[in-house]
Scaffold this motif. Sequence first.
Motif, PDB file in Angstrom:
ATOM      1  N   ARG A 232       0.860  -1.175   0.000  1.00 20.26           N
ATOM      2  CA  ARG A 232       0.000   0.000   0.000  1.00 20.26           C
ATOM      3  C   ARG A 232       0.892   1.219   0.000  1.00 20.26           C
ATOM      4  O   ARG A 232       2.096   1.131   0.236  1.00 20.26           O
ATOM      5  CB  ARG A 232      -0.929   0.006   1.205  1.00 20.26           C
ATOM      6  CG  ARG A 232      -0.237   0.243   2.532  1.00 20.26           C
ATOM      7  CD  ARG A 232      -1.233   0.231   3.669  1.00 20.26           C
ATOM      8  NE  ARG A 232      -0.576   0.469   4.941  1.00 20.26           N
ATOM      9  CZ  ARG A 232      -1.190   0.400   6.099  1.00 20.26           C
ATOM     10  NH1 ARG A 232      -2.476   0.089   6.150  1.00 20.26           N
ATOM     11  NH2 ARG A 232      -0.544   0.628   7.223  1.00 20.26           N
ATOM     12  N   ILE A 233       0.297   2.356  -0.282  1.00 18.64           N
ATOM     13  CA  ILE A 233       1.055   3.595  -0.327  1.00 18.64           C
ATOM     14  C   ILE A 233       0.322   4.635   0.512  1.00 18.64           C
ATOM     15  O   ILE A 233      -0.892   4.730   0.468  1.00 18.64           O
ATOM     16  CB  ILE A 233       1.265   4.055  -1.791  1.00 18.64           C
ATOM     17  CG1 ILE A 233       2.237   5.206  -1.873  1.00 18.64           C
ATOM     18  CG2 ILE A 233      -0.016   4.375  -2.464  1.00 18.64           C
ATOM     19  CD1 ILE A 233       2.746   5.443  -3.276  1.00 18.64           C
ATOM     20  N   LYS A 234       1.078   5.365   1.323  1.00 16.47           N
ATOM     21  CA  LYS A 234       0.531   6.447   2.134  1.00 16.47           C
ATOM     22  C   LYS A 234       1.030   7.750   1.524  1.00 16.47           C
ATOM     23  O   LYS A 234       2.228   7.916   1.321  1.00 16.47           O
ATOM     24  CB  LYS A 234       1.012   6.334   3.583  1.00 16.47           C
ATOM     25  CG  LYS A 234       0.443   5.160   4.334  1.00 16.47           C
ATOM     26  CD  LYS A 234       0.961   5.177   5.761  1.00 16.47           C
ATOM     27  CE  LYS A 234       0.197   4.248   6.657  1.00 16.47           C
ATOM     28  NZ  LYS A 234       0.630   4.376   8.065  1.00 16.47           N
ATOM     29  N   VAL A 235       0.102   8.671   1.260  1.00 18.56           N
ATOM     30  CA  VAL A 235       0.441   9.898   0.535  1.00 18.56           C
ATOM     31  C   VAL A 235       0.035  11.120   1.341  1.00 18.56           C
ATOM     32  O   VAL A 235      -1.057  11.163   1.911  1.00 18.56           O
ATOM     33  CB  VAL A 235      -0.275   9.928  -0.840  1.00 18.56           C
ATOM     34  CG1 VAL A 235       0.148  11.138  -1.638  1.00 18.56           C
ATOM     35  CG2 VAL A 235       0.003   8.665  -1.616  1.00 18.56           C
ATOM     36  N   GLN A 236       0.902  12.134   1.340  1.00 16.88           N
ATOM     37  CA  GLN A 236       0.586  13.408   1.980  1.00 16.88           C
ATOM     38  C   GLN A 236       0.019  14.333   0.909  1.00 16.88           C
ATOM     39  O   GLN A 236       0.729  14.816   0.041  1.00 16.88           O
ATOM     40  CB  GLN A 236       1.842  14.033   2.590  1.00 16.88           C
ATOM     41  CG  GLN A 236       1.574  15.345   3.274  1.00 16.88           C
ATOM     42  CD  GLN A 236       2.832  15.991   3.825  1.00 16.88           C
ATOM     43  OE1 GLN A 236       3.943  15.634   3.439  1.00 16.88           O
ATOM     44  NE2 GLN A 236       2.662  16.950   4.703  1.00 16.88           N
ATOM     45  N   LEU A 237      -1.288  14.569   0.978  1.00 19.03           N
ATOM     46  CA  LEU A 237      -1.940  15.437  -0.008  1.00 19.03           C
ATOM     47  C   LEU A 237      -2.042  16.882   0.466  1.00 19.03           C
ATOM     48  O   LEU A 237      -2.132  17.788  -0.346  1.00 19.03           O
ATOM     49  CB  LEU A 237      -3.340  14.909  -0.330  1.00 19.03           C
ATOM     50  CG  LEU A 237      -3.398  13.645  -1.163  1.00 19.03           C
ATOM     51  CD1 LEU A 237      -4.834  13.245  -1.411  1.00 19.03           C
ATOM     52  CD2 LEU A 237      -2.666  13.819  -2.473  1.00 19.03           C
ATOM     53  N   ALA A 238      -2.061  17.083   1.781  1.00 23.98           N
ATOM     54  CA  ALA A 238      -2.223  18.435   2.318  1.00 23.98           C
ATOM     55  C   ALA A 238      -1.086  18.745   3.284  1.00 23.98           C
ATOM     56  O   ALA A 238      -0.596  17.873   3.992  1.00 23.98           O
ATOM     57  CB  ALA A 238      -3.564  18.559   3.042  1.00 23.98           C
ATOM     58  N   ASP A 239      -0.679  20.014   3.308  1.00 24.93           N
ATOM     59  CA  ASP A 239       0.339  20.444   4.262  1.00 24.93           C
ATOM     60  C   ASP A 239      -0.308  20.623   5.648  1.00 24.93           C
ATOM     61  O   ASP A 239      -1.531  20.486   5.783  1.00 24.93           O
ATOM     62  CB  ASP A 239       1.027  21.720   3.777  1.00 24.93           C
ATOM     63  CG  ASP A 239       0.078  22.884   3.564  1.00 24.93           C
ATOM     64  OD1 ASP A 239      -1.081  22.785   3.994  1.00 24.93           O
ATOM     65  OD2 ASP A 239       0.493  23.888   2.977  1.00 24.93           O
ATOM     66  N   PRO A 240       0.458  20.923   6.681  1.00 27.29           N
ATOM     67  CA  PRO A 240      -0.130  21.052   8.025  1.00 27.29           C
ATOM     68  C   PRO A 240      -1.240  22.109   8.142  1.00 27.29           C
ATOM     69  O   PRO A 240      -2.101  22.008   9.013  1.00 27.29           O
ATOM     70  CB  PRO A 240       1.067  21.426   8.899  1.00 27.29           C
ATOM     71  CG  PRO A 240       2.249  20.863   8.182  1.00 27.29           C
ATOM     72  CD  PRO A 240       1.919  20.963   6.727  1.00 27.29           C
TER      73      PRO A 240
END
Length: 185
Positions: A110-118
């Motif tokens: 699986r892949i975990k993706v950061q779509l939004a910044d903090p």
Amino acid sequence: MSSKRKQKAAQRKEEYLQPEVEYVAPDPNTKITWPRHLVGTIDDSRFIIIWPNNINSKKTIQNGRRVGLEDACDDPIVHEMSEVCQYFKLTHVIEPYKALPRDLRAAPGRIKVQLADPQGEPVNPEVPNRKALMRRMGQLIPKLTIRKQREAMKEAKERELQLQQQEGAVAAAGNKKKGKKKGRR
């Protein structure tokens, strides 16, 4: 003297039977982070998770597909999904040995993706949410060079298998004895 020979022979036999390296199953918690310089410094608990089943056109909605058939692709793998995330310059973590709980026979990983910044702003305006990213993956994965290489290797193996089967059938047909009776009658 013969007892020493027997001892040495037994010792060689034991060494031969013991494997040089024992097989150890891979750690299911293995993580590969991109970009590499962020290894160990990011918290991926807030990242979204995408499984290969989510964009697989061979799966049904009940089996985990999350996009329409027109936006899905055939049998994606985690490495190809990572290539698309790299194209969009998205920070992501690959977990190659995780298995989808509802379909253990599916492609692993699986892949975990950061779509939004903090602050909650999209990292890349082209992919503001999970659905848009999955659609873009489904469109771009068939165009990847690694995908084309993987398909070419798969086709070559299939052709080789067919040739072996044909050769085996010809050899079996050549060994048949026609018209002769077996045994005494």
